[in-house]
Scaffold this motif. Structure first.
Motif, PDB file in Angstrom:
ATOM      1  N   UNK A 124       0.853  -1.190   0.000  1.00  0.00           N
ATOM      2  CA  UNK A 124       0.000   0.000   0.000  1.00  0.00           C
ATOM      3  C   UNK A 124       0.889   1.240   0.000  1.00  0.00           C
ATOM      4  N   UNK A 125       0.610   2.175  -0.903  1.00  0.00           N
ATOM      5  CA  UNK A 125       1.398   3.401  -0.949  1.00  0.00           C
ATOM      6  C   UNK A 125       0.744   4.473  -0.090  1.00  0.00           C
ATOM      7  N   UNK A 126       1.519   5.464   0.280  1.00  0.00           N
ATOM      8  CA  UNK A 126       0.993   6.496   1.188  1.00  0.00           C
ATOM      9  C   UNK A 126      -0.147   7.280   0.526  1.00  0.00           C
ATOM     10  N   UNK A 127      -0.048   7.532  -0.779  1.00  0.00           N
ATOM     11  CA  UNK A 127      -1.122   8.273  -1.450  1.00  0.00           C
ATOM     12  C   UNK A 127      -2.405   7.451  -1.501  1.00  0.00           C
ATOM     13  N   UNK A 129      -3.306   5.135   0.578  1.00  0.00           N
ATOM     14  CA  UNK A 129      -3.855   5.071   1.929  1.00  0.00           C
ATOM     15  C   UNK A 129      -4.593   6.345   2.275  1.00  0.00           C
ATOM     16  N   UNK A 130      -4.006   7.480   1.980  1.00  0.00           N
ATOM     17  CA  UNK A 130      -4.666   8.734   2.322  1.00  0.00           C
ATOM     18  C   UNK A 130      -5.919   8.980   1.492  1.00  0.00           C
ATOM     19  N   UNK A 131      -5.921   8.496   0.265  1.00  0.00           N
ATOM     20  CA  UNK A 131      -7.128   8.621  -0.549  1.00  0.00           C
ATOM     21  C   UNK A 131      -8.268   7.830   0.087  1.00  0.00           C
ATOM     22  N   UNK A 132      -7.960   6.647   0.614  1.00  0.00           N
ATOM     23  CA  UNK A 132      -8.982   5.830   1.257  1.00  0.00           C
ATOM     24  C   UNK A 132      -9.407   6.403   2.603  1.00  0.00           C
ATOM     25  N   UNK A 133      -8.469   7.014   3.320  1.00  0.00           N
ATOM     26  CA  UNK A 133      -8.760   7.499   4.668  1.00  0.00           C
ATOM     27  C   UNK A 133      -9.549   8.797   4.695  1.00  0.00           C
ATOM     28  N   UNK A 134      -9.450   9.586   3.646  1.00  0.00           N
ATOM     29  CA  UNK A 134     -10.088  10.903   3.716  1.00  0.00           C
ATOM     30  C   UNK A 134     -11.593  10.798   3.893  1.00  0.00           C
ATOM     31  N   UNK A 135     -12.184   9.702   3.455  1.00  0.00           N
ATOM     32  CA  UNK A 135     -13.627   9.510   3.628  1.00  0.00           C
ATOM     33  C   UNK A 135     -13.984   9.220   5.084  1.00  0.00           C
ATOM     34  N   UNK A 136     -12.958   8.849   5.875  1.00  0.00           N
ATOM     35  CA  UNK A 136     -13.163   8.618   7.305  1.00  0.00           C
ATOM     36  C   UNK A 136     -12.783   9.854   8.129  1.00  0.00           C
ATOM     37  N   UNK A 137     -12.342  10.916   7.446  1.00  0.00           N
ATOM     38  CA  UNK A 137     -11.883  12.098   8.171  1.00  0.00           C
ATOM     39  C   UNK A 137     -10.538  11.901   8.835  1.00  0.00           C
ATOM     40  N   UNK A 139      -6.066  10.870   8.251  1.00  0.00           N
ATOM     41  CA  UNK A 139      -4.947  10.861   7.317  1.00  0.00           C
ATOM     42  C   UNK A 139      -3.728  10.236   7.982  1.00  0.00           C
ATOM     43  N   UNK A 140      -2.836   9.717   7.115  1.00  0.00           N
ATOM     44  CA  UNK A 140      -1.557   9.157   7.553  1.00  0.00           C
ATOM     45  C   UNK A 140      -0.491  10.196   7.246  1.00  0.00           C
ATOM     46  N   UNK A 141       0.245  10.682   8.260  1.00  0.00           N
ATOM     47  CA  UNK A 141       1.042  11.892   8.071  1.00  0.00           C
ATOM     48  C   UNK A 141       2.431  11.712   7.472  1.00  0.00           C
ATOM     49  N   UNK A 224      -6.756  12.442  12.929  1.00  0.00           N
ATOM     50  CA  UNK A 224      -7.898  13.161  12.363  1.00  0.00           C
ATOM     51  C   UNK A 224      -7.426  14.267  11.422  1.00  0.00           C
ATOM     52  N   UNK A 225      -8.142  14.444  10.328  1.00  0.00           N
ATOM     53  CA  UNK A 225      -7.838  15.582   9.471  1.00  0.00           C
ATOM     54  C   UNK A 225      -8.019  16.863  10.278  1.00  0.00           C
ATOM     55  N   UNK A 226      -7.053  17.770  10.240  1.00  0.00           N
ATOM     56  CA  UNK A 226      -7.175  18.989  11.037  1.00  0.00           C
ATOM     57  C   UNK A 226      -8.352  19.849  10.586  1.00  0.00           C
TER      58      UNK A 226
END
Length: 483
Positions: A124-127, A129-137, A139-141, A224-226
């Motif tokens: 899994x690449x960082x991009x 992962x973050x694309x999938x996570x944004x729907x949960x509010x 992010x992976x920093x 959490x997304x800031x």
């Protein structure tokens, strides 16, 4: 001085029985095609090494274990491969063997939003992962710039632009599973935020560069997304003023999320590549996370500090589009820099020092490269004392490679003398092996070798990296860093 090349005749051919077993089990996912092998046999380092003798594309943890077990039975090296974005020769088959490509293990296995954890496969690449996570509010920093795989990021203990606030992969990996040199699956860590259970095996595997095990699963922290995010750029009369601004911002406790330095050469490169039209002067690119009021307060404080050091043209990027444009240019800085000298290769080195010594380290490094007359550019995660120098050289002129390696060695020696480290995030790989000895001492390296011997007694896991192991002629590169 010639570019680094292997000596003698190279590794022995793959045992026919091993190749037959791999082809029988993996079919077309076991390739000996030259194009596939060459793709898996190069990175961004200056080392020119023959490619691996075969490439196997694994799709599951069980398949990884099977490949490693077969390689162990035949005493053949196995080199984990993720996205291929390493800079210090980590993935090169210096003793031949099998490149084990994990990129197809790219499933997000579990999202635990309430616990702020995610479990993923190593490909899994960082991009992604973050694309999938944004729907949960969420992010992976961790952001090393390249769209690296999380398995590779853990193996090299990556960090990047957000490390000043969120830490490195070591702090953000809670647990993992890995395949040992014997082909056994082990797990360490958990989803708990802390543990006192036994030796911290998880932190030993994170940063081991594939030399102690092959990572097959990771559980990482997410955030959490800031509520509010704002980016700003500020330009300075000189690189010293920019660095001292970053130092003071950290020292007074501003919880800045990102604080990146681009020198004037890097600015010229990204302007040409991305058409940004930025002022051609040393620049800090900063980002603030938090509540709307908190972000405004942080930014106002930083603007005052910057003004005290001659910073001007403070510009805000508050919309997602404007921020993305700036950060995309920052992430393109390496490739943009290469275009400053078409056909060049780059010797890149990174060091990290205590924040109070950062200005001293950068100033001396700039003076040395300016005196040598070699083209270069600088980018840096200056909020945590880390910066990268890229020396641009003509591959047809060996004297330039010699100059770049001399400058790199001087920069690293100075960082160690300033109580810093020879690498903040690139890792040791092939390029910085002798500097590890300088930094830690012979006794510590001997202890590391003992760990390697205990966990990989046959020396099959990514051999020749971190410190040189084994008797294969491919472990004795004519590395210019040793010349």
């Amino acid at each position: 001085m010639n570019a680094p090349t292997p000596v003698d005749a190279g590794p022995a051919p793959l045992p026919p029985a091993l190749l037959a077993a791999l082809q029988a089990e993996f079919g077309a996912r076991c390739s000996t095609a030259l194009a596939v092998r060459e793709q898996h046999g190069r990175d961004e380092s200056v080392f020119d090494v023959p490619p691996p003798q075969a490439v196997v594309f694994a799709a599951s943890e069980a398949e990884v274990a099977r490949v490693v077990a077969l390689c162990a039975a035949h005493r053949v090296p196995v080199i984990p491969y993720g996205a291929g974005s390493s800079l210090e020769g980590h993935l090169l088959a210096v003793q031949g063997g099998i490149s084990l490509d994990l990129s197809r293990m790219d499933c997000i296995l579990r999202v635990d939003a309430e616990d702020l954890t995610v479990t993923v496969q190593p490909g899994v690449t960082r991009k992604a992962l973050n694309e999938a996570l944004k729907h949960e509010g969420l992010f992976f920093p961790i952001d090393p710039g390249a769209d690296a795989s999380l398995g590779g990021m853990a193996a090299t203990r990556a960090s990047g632009t957000n490390a000043v606030r969120y830490g490195t992969m070591r702090e953000n990996v809670l647990g993992l599973r890995f395949v040992s040199a014997a082909g056994e699956v082990l797990r360490c860590g958990s989803r708990a935020k802390k543990s006192s259970a036994g030796y911290d095996l998880k932190s030993l595997i994170v940063g081991s560069e594939g030399t102690l095990g092959v990572i097959t699963e990771l559980t990482v922290k997410v955030h959490p997304l800031p509520e509010a995010v704002s980016a700003a750029v500020c330009f300075f009369p000189g690189i010293d003023a920019a660095v001292r601004t970053a130092m003071q911002v950290i020292q007074i406790g501003v919880p800045i999320a990102r604080c990146e330095l681009l020198d004037v050469n890097a600015i010229k490169a990204v302007n040409a590549h991305d058409g940004l039209g930025l002022k051609e002067a040393p620049m800090l690119l900063m980002e603030f996370h938090g509540s709307a009021a908190g972000v405004a307060e942080q930014a106002a404080t930083v603007q005052e500090v910057a003004a005290d050091h001659g910073g001007d043209a403070f510009e805000w990027a508050t919309t997602p589009e404007a921020r993305t444009r700036l950060w995309t240019a920052r992430h393109h800085a390496y490739l943009s820099g290469l275009q400053m000298r078409p056909g060049c290769r780059a010797v890149t080195t990174d060091t990290c020092v205590p924040i109070s010594r950062l200005a001293e380290n950068i100033q001396a490094s700039v003076a040395e490269v300016e005196a040598a007359g070699l083209p270069y550019f600088i980018v840096g995660h200056v909020g945590d004392g880390n910066f990268h120098m890229a020396y641009l050289l003509d591959p047809a002129r060996p004297e330039e490679l010699a100059t770049a390696e001399r400058l790199s060695a001087q920069m690293v020696a100075r960082a160690i003398a300033l109580e810093g480290t020879c690498t903040g995030e690139h890792g040791i790989g092939l390029h910085k092996q002798r500097f590890l000895l300088d930094e830690t001492g012979a006794e510590a390296v001997a202890a590391m070798r003992a760990v390697k011997q205990a966990l990989d007694p046959l020396g099959i896991l990514n051999p020749g990296k971190v410190f040189r192991c084994g008797a294969s002629p491919y472990s004795r590169l004519k590395a210019v860093s040793d010349s």
